[in-house]
Design an enzyme around this catalytic site. Structure first.
Site, PDB file in Angstrom:
ATOM      1  N   ARG A  49       2.084   2.068  -5.240  1.00  0.00           N
ATOM      2  CA  ARG A  49       2.647   2.140  -6.574  1.00  0.00           C
ATOM      3  C   ARG A  49       2.672   0.522  -7.380  1.00  0.00           C
ATOM      4  NH1 ARG A  49       5.935   4.411  -3.339  1.00  0.00           N
ATOM      5  NH2 ARG A  49       7.142   2.673  -3.091  1.00  0.00           N
ATOM      6  N   ILE A  50       2.998  -0.410  -6.351  1.00  0.00           N
ATOM      7  CA  ILE A  50       2.782  -1.779  -6.881  1.00  0.00           C
ATOM      8  C   ILE A  50       1.332  -2.164  -7.179  1.00  0.00           C
ATOM      9  CG2 ILE A  50       3.367  -4.040  -6.484  1.00  0.00           C
ATOM     10  CD1 ILE A  50       5.652  -2.890  -4.529  1.00  0.00           C
ATOM     11  N   GLU A  94       9.324 -16.659   8.847  1.00  0.00           N
ATOM     12  CA  GLU A  94       9.975 -16.928   7.538  1.00  0.00           C
ATOM     13  C   GLU A  94      11.282 -17.131   7.902  1.00  0.00           C
ATOM     14  OE1 GLU A  94       9.851 -13.582   4.858  1.00  0.00           O
ATOM     15  OE2 GLU A  94       7.677 -13.815   4.780  1.00  0.00           O
ATOM     16  N   GLY A 121       9.599 -11.426  -3.830  1.00  0.00           N
ATOM     17  CA  GLY A 121       8.989 -10.535  -4.777  1.00  0.00           C
ATOM     18  C   GLY A 121      10.013  -9.705  -5.701  1.00  0.00           C
ATOM     19  N   HIS A 153       9.461 -15.856  -0.308  1.00  0.00           N
ATOM     20  CA  HIS A 153       9.702 -14.267  -0.382  1.00  0.00           C
ATOM     21  C   HIS A 153      10.569 -13.884  -1.425  1.00  0.00           C
ATOM     22  CE1 HIS A 153       9.379 -10.634   2.699  1.00  0.00           C
ATOM     23  NE2 HIS A 153       9.344 -10.327   1.395  1.00  0.00           N
ATOM     24  N   THR A 161      -0.985  -4.355   0.990  1.00  0.00           N
ATOM     25  CA  THR A 161      -0.771  -3.067   1.822  1.00  0.00           C
ATOM     26  C   THR A 161       0.330  -3.262   2.608  1.00  0.00           C
ATOM     27  OG1 THR A 161      -2.059  -2.154   3.762  1.00  0.00           O
ATOM     28  CG2 THR A 161      -2.148  -4.558   3.653  1.00  0.00           C
ATOM     29  N   ASP A 167       3.768 -15.256  -1.110  1.00  0.00           N
ATOM     30  CA  ASP A 167       5.115 -14.942  -1.133  1.00  0.00           C
ATOM     31  C   ASP A 167       5.732 -14.691   0.278  1.00  0.00           C
ATOM     32  OD1 ASP A 167       7.441 -14.799  -2.461  1.00  0.00           O
ATOM     33  OD2 ASP A 167       7.335 -12.517  -2.408  1.00  0.00           O
ATOM     34  N   SER A 217       2.377  -8.975   0.251  1.00  0.00           N
ATOM     35  CA  SER A 217       2.674  -7.836   0.952  1.00  0.00           C
ATOM     36  C   SER A 217       3.626  -8.181   2.017  1.00  0.00           C
ATOM     37  CB  SER A 217       1.309  -7.172   1.661  1.00  0.00           C
ATOM     38  OG  SER A 217       0.565  -8.036   2.441  1.00  0.00           O
ATOM     39  N   ARG A 218       3.230  -8.510   3.283  1.00  0.00           N
ATOM     40  CA  ARG A 218       3.784  -8.908   4.559  1.00  0.00           C
ATOM     41  C   ARG A 218       3.083 -10.003   5.105  1.00  0.00           C
ATOM     42  NH1 ARG A 218       7.415  -6.818   2.277  1.00  0.00           N
ATOM     43  NH2 ARG A 218       8.958  -5.353   3.250  1.00  0.00           N
TER      44      ARG A 218
END
Length: 322
Positions: free
Chosen positions: A155-156, A266, A287, A285, A208, A261, A236-237
């Protein structure tokens, strides 16, 4: 008797009021994030947990014998031990859809910032080193009419593609584990194998989810396939990228720049080499971090939690736990 719920971060007042109507709630009020040990101490008689990024491990669950539901104020849930939750019959929920547009906006922000060297040039002005007639060494890169490759057309990813295609007239390609013909027709994007997409794209956005298959999906071989003029964006991650390989690619100019991001660790360690590079834009981070989106996420998470505790099917159960 109302079920007891623990919440790991402050809530908008309307969300807290909604939860109080249905549950007995306790909210962490510290001026820092709650630690795993502190959370475990508070879960001994709790039936519901509402959390944003706190690790829900098998060890934590052992401290929560009455826990029946975990509601994540996030789309991602890789911080949850799903096997342990499933073994206990604990319902897990998350908040998809709510933040799609906000995260897509941030991806475009990073693209533009890295391409036009916004952070670097901001520091130039602030430091008093701006002189008339700056030379080509500080020129940026055009975004409009460039080629964008999106890895992960969820979706993003679709929201990013729409902004790029119709806002900046970009040529958009995507790689996904399965093709999406309806998206191709609707947005005018094309599918490419990953290696082709990496080799041909001017901008590459990684979108992803983190799974065992996508851990370090982008590493040294992938950076070496990219154009030397490519700009890489990760929203993403952090663990989807081999960060050491990224640092080397930026340092050696294997790629031109990056915008991040998310990170493998983290918050970022003060000695992380990324902090010494001027061809990368770094964000903490954020988003989904707008007031409106975070408030909507919190309310969705609260409704998920109440439904789970009262025996109703929550709207957004984690797929692996259905």
């Amino acid at each position: 008797m109302k079920p007891k719920v623990y919440i790991t971060s402050k809530l908008p007042e309307d969300v807290a009021d909604y939860l109080r109507q249905h549950c007995e709630i306790e909210i962490w009020d510290g001026d820092r994030a709650i630690t795993g040990e502190e959370l475990a101490e508070r879960l001994t008689d709790v039936e519901g947990l509402m959390t944003s990024g706190n690790k829900v491990s098998e060890r934590l669950l052992q401290s929560a014998p009455k826990l029946r539901a975990v509601s994540n104020v996030s789309v991602g849930y890789n911080h949850n031990d799903l096997s342990a939750m499933k073994a206990r019959g604990i319902i897990g929920t998350h908040t998809p859809y709510v933040l799609d547009d906000t995260v897509a906006d941030l991806a475009l922000t990073l693209m533009l910032s890295a391409a036009r060297r916004v952070a670097e040039l901001d520091q130039l002005v602030r430091s008093g080193n701006w002189q008339r007639g700056l030379g080509e060494q500080l020129f940026g890169t055009d975004v409009h009419h460039a080629k964008l490759g999106i890895i992960g057309m969820g979706r993003i990813g679709e929201a990013i593609a729409k902004r790029a295609k119709f806002g900046f007239d970009m040529d958009v390609a995507y790689y996904n584990r399965s093709r999406k013909p309806a998206t191709e027709e609707k947005l005018g994007v094309v599918y490419q194998p990953l290696d082709e997409l990496l080799a041909e794209s001017d901008f590459i956005v990684l979108m992803t989810p983190l799974t065992p298959e996508t851990k370090h999906l982008i590493g040294r071989p992938q950076f070496e396939r990219m154009k030397s003029s490519a700009i890489f964006i990760n929203v993403s991650r952090g663990d989807t990228v081999d960060e050491k390989a990224l640092i080397e690619a930026l340092r050696s100019k294997t790629i031109r720049a990056a915008g991040l991001d998310v990170y493998e660790q983290e918050p970022v360690s003060p000695d992380n080499e990324l902090l010494s590079l001027d061809n990368v834009v770094l964000l903490p981070h954020i988003g989904s971090a707008t007031h409106a989106t975070r408030n909507r996420m919190a309310m969705v998470a609260a409704r998920n939690l109440v439904d789970a505790l009262y025996g109703r099917e929550p709207q957004y159960v984690i797929p692996e736990l259905k």
